[in-house]
Write a protein that holds these residues in place. Structure first.
Motif, PDB file in Angstrom:
ATOM      1  N   SER A 367       0.828  -1.212   0.000  1.00 56.12           N
ATOM      2  CA  SER A 367       0.000   0.000   0.000  1.00 56.12           C
ATOM      3  C   SER A 367       0.862   1.261   0.000  1.00 56.12           C
ATOM      4  O   SER A 367       0.616   2.203  -0.762  1.00 56.12           O
ATOM      5  CB  SER A 367      -0.934   0.011   1.214  1.00 56.12           C
ATOM      6  N   ASP A 430      -5.903   5.989   5.127  1.00 55.85           N
ATOM      7  CA  ASP A 430      -7.120   5.613   4.398  1.00 55.85           C
ATOM      8  C   ASP A 430      -6.806   4.534   3.359  1.00 55.85           C
ATOM      9  O   ASP A 430      -7.569   3.577   3.194  1.00 55.85           O
ATOM     10  CB  ASP A 430      -7.725   6.841   3.707  1.00 55.85           C
ATOM     11  N   ARG A 431      -5.678   4.702   2.664  1.00 53.47           N
ATOM     12  CA  ARG A 431      -5.295   3.738   1.629  1.00 53.47           C
ATOM     13  C   ARG A 431      -5.001   2.376   2.262  1.00 53.47           C
ATOM     14  O   ARG A 431      -5.459   1.324   1.767  1.00 53.47           O
ATOM     15  CB  ARG A 431      -4.064   4.256   0.877  1.00 53.47           C
ATOM     16  N   SER A 433      -6.024   1.149   5.226  1.00 54.10           N
ATOM     17  CA  SER A 433      -7.226   0.533   5.781  1.00 54.10           C
ATOM     18  C   SER A 433      -8.130  -0.011   4.680  1.00 54.10           C
ATOM     19  O   SER A 433      -8.737  -1.068   4.820  1.00 54.10           O
ATOM     20  CB  SER A 433      -7.996   1.539   6.638  1.00 54.10           C
ATOM     21  N   SER A 434      -8.191   0.716   3.547  1.00 50.97           N
ATOM     22  CA  SER A 434      -9.003   0.243   2.424  1.00 50.97           C
ATOM     23  C   SER A 434      -8.432  -1.042   1.839  1.00 50.97           C
ATOM     24  O   SER A 434      -9.172  -1.998   1.566  1.00 50.97           O
ATOM     25  CB  SER A 434      -9.075   1.330   1.356  1.00 50.97           C
ATOM     26  N   ASP A 435      -7.107  -1.087   1.680  1.00 55.16           N
ATOM     27  CA  ASP A 435      -6.465  -2.278   1.107  1.00 55.16           C
ATOM     28  C   ASP A 435      -6.583  -3.483   2.028  1.00 55.16           C
ATOM     29  O   ASP A 435      -6.556  -4.632   1.579  1.00 55.16           O
ATOM     30  CB  ASP A 435      -4.989  -1.992   0.805  1.00 55.16           C
ATOM     31  N   GLY A 437      -9.242  -3.986   3.834  1.00 52.96           N
ATOM     32  CA  GLY A 437     -10.660  -4.292   3.953  1.00 52.96           C
ATOM     33  C   GLY A 437     -11.293  -3.774   5.219  1.00 52.96           C
ATOM     34  O   GLY A 437     -12.292  -4.316   5.705  1.00 52.96           O
ATOM     35  N   THR A 439     -13.083  -0.676   7.565  1.00 54.49           N
ATOM     36  CA  THR A 439     -14.000   0.433   7.305  1.00 54.49           C
ATOM     37  C   THR A 439     -13.775   1.622   8.226  1.00 54.49           C
ATOM     38  O   THR A 439     -13.985   2.761   7.846  1.00 54.49           O
ATOM     39  CB  THR A 439     -15.452  -0.035   7.468  1.00 54.49           C
ATOM     40  N   THR A 450     -10.615  -0.005  14.863  1.00 49.81           N
ATOM     41  CA  THR A 450     -11.201  -0.543  13.652  1.00 49.81           C
ATOM     42  C   THR A 450     -11.248  -2.047  13.782  1.00 49.81           C
ATOM     43  O   THR A 450     -10.298  -2.661  14.239  1.00 49.81           O
ATOM     44  CB  THR A 450     -10.334  -0.205  12.442  1.00 49.81           C
TER      45      THR A 450
END
Length: 475
Positions: A367, A430-431, A433-435, A437, A439, A450
């Protein structure tokens, strides 16, 4: 009573000397100066190499101002922690000697490298100049102005990176006059800024920048920009900025040299402008200071090397967490905000995951790399470095990732920003946490942590504190 006090002081000094030197095996003499010698030393426990500066207190005290110079250097090096500044690891003193255990830099002086090659290529000169500016800029941020920058005071390590040394003439905030300027005339004649010679007060940052410009000139051209055997003539040349920048240099290098070697400090390029200059920016990766929370870096090579990240049983790349640490990680109970200028919610991000530590680090690595950052695995941490690009913010960026064990298949990942723009840091989080999975995560929202969808119930159970100070039991 006085005699008893002297005896106790002498005994304490002997104990300090014995404790320090007992840990090191002294070797060959690396150099000699007016006040003593610098010897090579090997740490007996780790085998790591250091340079021990041994100063004769009698000689130091015999020269007016020398004692203050030594105290100033020790005090300054104690608070500096940057890859491009020589590290001070330990200090001890007896009644007759002062011992300073310094980082061993075995590549010689920048002066020797230039003398051997005649001059450096623009590519090599730019790389070293970038490191010089990173180191000097860091010092200025700490309120430290070197005031004697020259190739003899810039060392080269075995990897070809620079280390700024010799802070004996540096100035600290307490040395500023009521006008906010420095007033002591000091430095080496060929490298001294014109305003320093005028005895009207000067800005320590701008005078250091001038000296950096002289060093850049020597690296790229192979000779001094201002030189004359007659000191009066030399100073006249410096006052006028009387030097020629060869046309065979690239236009960018010519422009930067002329803007740095501007005799009027009010018109001279400043540190932020240097970092934004087109020639300087080429292949530039800012180097930030050492992570203050990184114990291995802070104590240097004295600590034994830890194991690298591994999935093997008993892996030391993760830490078992007791209940007190677990409670402390909750944002509502984190007291570190009382001692930090930046809110802890902006500096630390945490989330839980059922992935293995290796998988977590691998995914964070991907990431961060795809986001344009450099990733380095150091002991039990993953370090993300790069540059906060922007018209007014070319500052270094440093984030550390660390994994803590909650249970056999549950881990807390902490991302901690040591340096860099908060908005850039949030975008990176953000990148990541998104990679992964995820939220939501703690720090940017009011939620405690999280939690990946598959482990919500399990994670909530683990966040409940137990009554004893123990490792959270598995469920």
């Amino acid at each position: 009573m006085v005699a008893t006090g002297d005896a106790e002081e002498a005994a304490a000094g002997c104990r300090a000397r014995a404790a320090l030197l007992g840990a090191y095996e002294l070797g060959r003499t690396l150099g000699e100066g007016s006040f003593g010698k610098v010897k090579h030393a090997r740490h007996r426990a780790t085998g790591d190499h250091f340079a021990v500066k041994i100063l004769d207190r009698g000689r130091v005290l015999s020269l007016r101002g020398a004692d203050d110079q030594v105290r100033r250097e020790i005090a300054t090096l104690t608070m500096l922690a940057h890859p491009n500044v020589v590290r001070l690891h330990e200090v001890a003193a007896s009644k007759t000697k002062i011992y300073m255990v310094l980082e061993f830099v075995n590549g010689g002086e920048l002066f020797d490298r230039i003398a051997m090659k005649g001059k450096l290529s623009e590519r090599e000169g730019r790389r070293l100049f970038q490191q010089l500016i990173d180191g000097v800029s860091y010092c200025h941020g700490k309120g430290v102005y070197h005031r004697d920058l020259k190739p003899e005071n810039v060392l080269i390590d075995r990897k070809g990176n620079i280390k700024i040394s010799d802070f004996g003439l540096c100035a600290l905030p307490q040395h500023l006059g009521k006008d906010g300027l420095l007033h002591t005339t000091c430095g080496s004649p060929n490298y001294i800024a014109p305003e320093v010679l005028q005895n009207r007060g000067y800005d320590g940052s701008l005078s250091d920048i001038w000296s950096c410009g002289v060093i850049l000139y020597i690296m790229l051209i192979g000779q001094l920009p201002f030189d004359d055997r007659n000191m009066v003539v030399l100073y006249q040349k410096i006052f006028k900025g009387d030097t020629k920048v060869p046309e065979w240099l690239s236009p960018g290098a010519q422009n930067l040299l002329k803007r740095i070697l501007e005799p009027n400090p009010m018109k001279r390029i400043n540190m932020a402008e240097i970092k934004l200059h087109e020639w300087f920016q080429k292949d530039y990766t800012p180097v930030g200071p050492y992570d203050d929370d990184d114990e291995d870096v802070r104590l240097g090579a004295i600590l034994p090397v830890k194991q690298q990240i591994s999935e093997a049983p008993g892996d030391k790349s993760t830490h078992q967490m007791n209940a007190f640490q677990l409670i402390g990680m909750a944002s509502s109970l984190d007291l570190s905000g009382f001692f930090e200028e930046e809110g802890v919610s902006q500096r630390k991000i945490r989330f839980t995951s059922t992935l293995t530590p290796k998988d977590l680090f691998d995914k964070i690595d991907v990431s961060a790399t795809q986001s344009g950052f450099h990733v380095q695995r150091a002991h039990s941490k993953l370090k993300i470095t790069g540059n906060c690009n922007g018209p007014n913010n070319p500052s270094p960026f440093l984030v550390c990732a660390e994994v803590f064990v909650l249970g056999p298949s549950l881990h807390v990942v902490e991302l901690r920003k040591s340096q860099g723009d908060t908005a850039v840091y949030k975008k990176l989080c953000d990148r990541i946490s998104s990679d992964l999975g995820l939220t939501r995560y703690s720090g940017w929202s009011s939620s405690l942590t999280t939690i990946s969808p598959a482990s919500t119930a399990e994670a909530r159970r683990h966040w409940l504190p137990c009554d004893e100070c123990c490792v959270v039991p598995p469920h």
